[in-house]
Scaffold this active site. Structure first.
Site, short mmCIF file in Angstrom:
data_model
loop_
_atom_site.label_atom_id
_atom_site.label_comp_id
_atom_site.label_asym_id
_atom_site.label_seq_id
_atom_site.Cartn_x
_atom_site.Cartn_y
_atom_site.Cartn_z
N ARG A 193 17.13 -7.18 31.13
CA ARG A 193 18.39 -6.56 31.54
C ARG A 193 19.42 -6.63 30.41
O ARG A 193 19.13 -6.31 29.28
CB ARG A 193 18.88 -7.18 32.84
CG ARG A 193 17.99 -6.84 34.05
CD ARG A 193 18.54 -7.39 35.33
NE ARG A 193 17.85 -6.83 36.49
CZ ARG A 193 18.07 -7.21 37.74
NH1 ARG A 193 18.97 -8.14 38.00
NH2 ARG A 193 17.41 -6.66 38.74
N SER A 194 20.64 -7.08 30.71
CA SER A 194 21.71 -7.00 29.71
C SER A 194 21.59 -7.99 28.57
O SER A 194 22.37 -7.93 27.62
CB SER A 194 23.08 -7.16 30.39
OG SER A 194 23.43 -5.99 31.08
N ALA A 195 20.63 -8.90 28.63
CA ALA A 195 20.37 -9.71 27.44
C ALA A 195 19.97 -8.81 26.27
O ALA A 195 20.09 -9.20 25.11
CB ALA A 195 19.29 -10.75 27.72
#
Length: 391
Positions: free
Chosen positions: A66-68
């Site tokens: 995801r946003s990592a």
């Protein structure tokens, strides 16, 4: 729980914390890796490859983070700036003329990266087919009218960050951001990390899914009870919060091969924990005798605050540099010098120059947390206890 991998002497507290996540916090399958001063000191994995499955997590199992992904993607413009190809204070429109539409003509590259461009939403959400098409998605974001005057405030561009960064990098380099990162960063470093998963690697990727919220009493975990206003914002279809997380409609299946293969640098990267840690280690200095990614000047830029305070989208105080989240109450990392990015629901990657730490954690069990997952935080606390026993 049979924990696999290695831990250097003195780093056993991280293994203990990792095991407790399975025993007490409902972890299903996960991996954690830590580098200290460029050398790997923790490399652990356990559980199942799929969130609802029986196949064991393997040494090379990867997951959607995801946003990592944003933390990896944010190094791309830093490298372009480092090479003299991108002026952080130039208008985005100098590289991407179509972007100047609808009052965005003075938005700078710096503002775009720091979540200050004012376009965290789209007036018309995109279908998955539109979202993964570079031309269609970047045209939509270029035409979008800002919802606040650019530069005057910040708000998390949860999904639109993908198209803002993709559009900019494509126009500066002539390559898509996934291809640029593969050729210039992840390939040379030998990382199992992709912005756009190749079909040949799909067999290694586990299935993610929701897991029950479990937190043992007295665990010392970060406890951020959402304010009523935050809860209401996630429930209100007209709020910036709900709209920012809903710019792809219907909500995509993140286990769909089409989604995993998409070059969405804000949300759809796939990685192992080892790759995340090795990537951040390379931002700090040489790894295995290779060249470091960032010069001291670029490293200073990565950890410099560009946005801080009330976030128009997340409705809590956040801190951002040039695309990276910085250490703060809403997203605790290791310490004041840390920069990186969490993935909503679990995953986390970051570097801490002062401590010489690079950290990667990936999981297949998605919790409701946005910026501070208790499992990741328990691991960070263990790293902090090793690096600074006085804390």
């Amino acid at each position: 729980m049979d924990v696999q991998g290695t831990v250097a002497a003195g780093w056993e507290p991280v293994r203990d914390a990792f095991l407790r996540n399975f025993e007490q916090r409902g972890e299903r399958g996960a991996a954690v890796a830590v580098h200290h001063d460029g050398a790997p000191v923790v490399d652990l994995w356990a559980g199942t490859e799929d969130v609802e499955g029986e196949k064991p997590w393997a040494e090379d199992t990867a997951q959607v983070v995801r946003s990592a992904t944003k933390g990896v993607a944010a190094v791309v413009p830093l490298l372009l700036h480092q090479r003299g190809l991108l002026d952080l204070d130039a208008p985005v429109a100098a590289y991407w003329p179509e972007f100047k539409a609808a009052g965005k003509d003075r938005v700078t590259v710096r503002q775009l990266l720091a979540h200050r461009a004012g376009v965290p939403v789209l007036d018309r959400p995109l279908t998955l087919a539109e979202a993964v098409d570079l031309e269609t998605a970047t045209a939509a974001i270029a035409a979008q009218t800002p919802v606040w005057e650019p530069g005057t405030a910040h708000g998390y561009h949860a999904h639109t960050f993908s198209w803002l960064l993709s559009g900019l990098v494509h126009r500066v380099t002539g390559r898509t951001i996934g291809h640029w990162a593969a050729e210039e960063i992840t390939g040379p470093l030998g990382l199992d990390l992709w912005i756009g998963l190749p079909e040949a690697e799909a067999h290694r990727v586990g299935r993610i899914g929701p897991v029950e919220e479990i937190e043992p009493p007295g665990s010392g975990a970060l406890r951020l009870r959402p304010k009523r206003s935050v809860t209401e914002a996630y429930q209100d279809p007209g709020s910036l919060t709900r709209r920012a997380f809903g710019v792809i409609d219907p909500k995509p299946d993140e286990n769909d091969p089409v989604y995993r293969a998409a070059e969405l640098p804000g949300s759809a990267g796939v990685a192992t924990a080892r790759a995340l840690a090795r990537f951040y280690a390379a931002t700090l200095g040489p790894v295995d005798g290779g060249a470091r990614l960032l010069t001291p000047e670029s490293l200073a830029l990565a950890r410099t605050e560009e946005s801080a305070g009330p976030d128009r989208v997340l409705l809590v105080g956040t801190r951002f540099g040039l695309g990276h989240m910085l250490h703060g109450a809403a997203s605790p990392l290791l310490g004041p010098s840390s920069f990186g990015h969490p993935g909503r629901g679990g995953s986390l990657g970051f570097a801490d120059p002062d401590a010489g730490i690079a950290f990667g954690y990936v999981t297949n069990g998605m919790r409701k947390t946005v910026t501070a997952d208790p499992r990741a935080q328990s691991l960070v606390r263990a790293v902090r206890a090793v690096t600074d026993p006085t804390v």
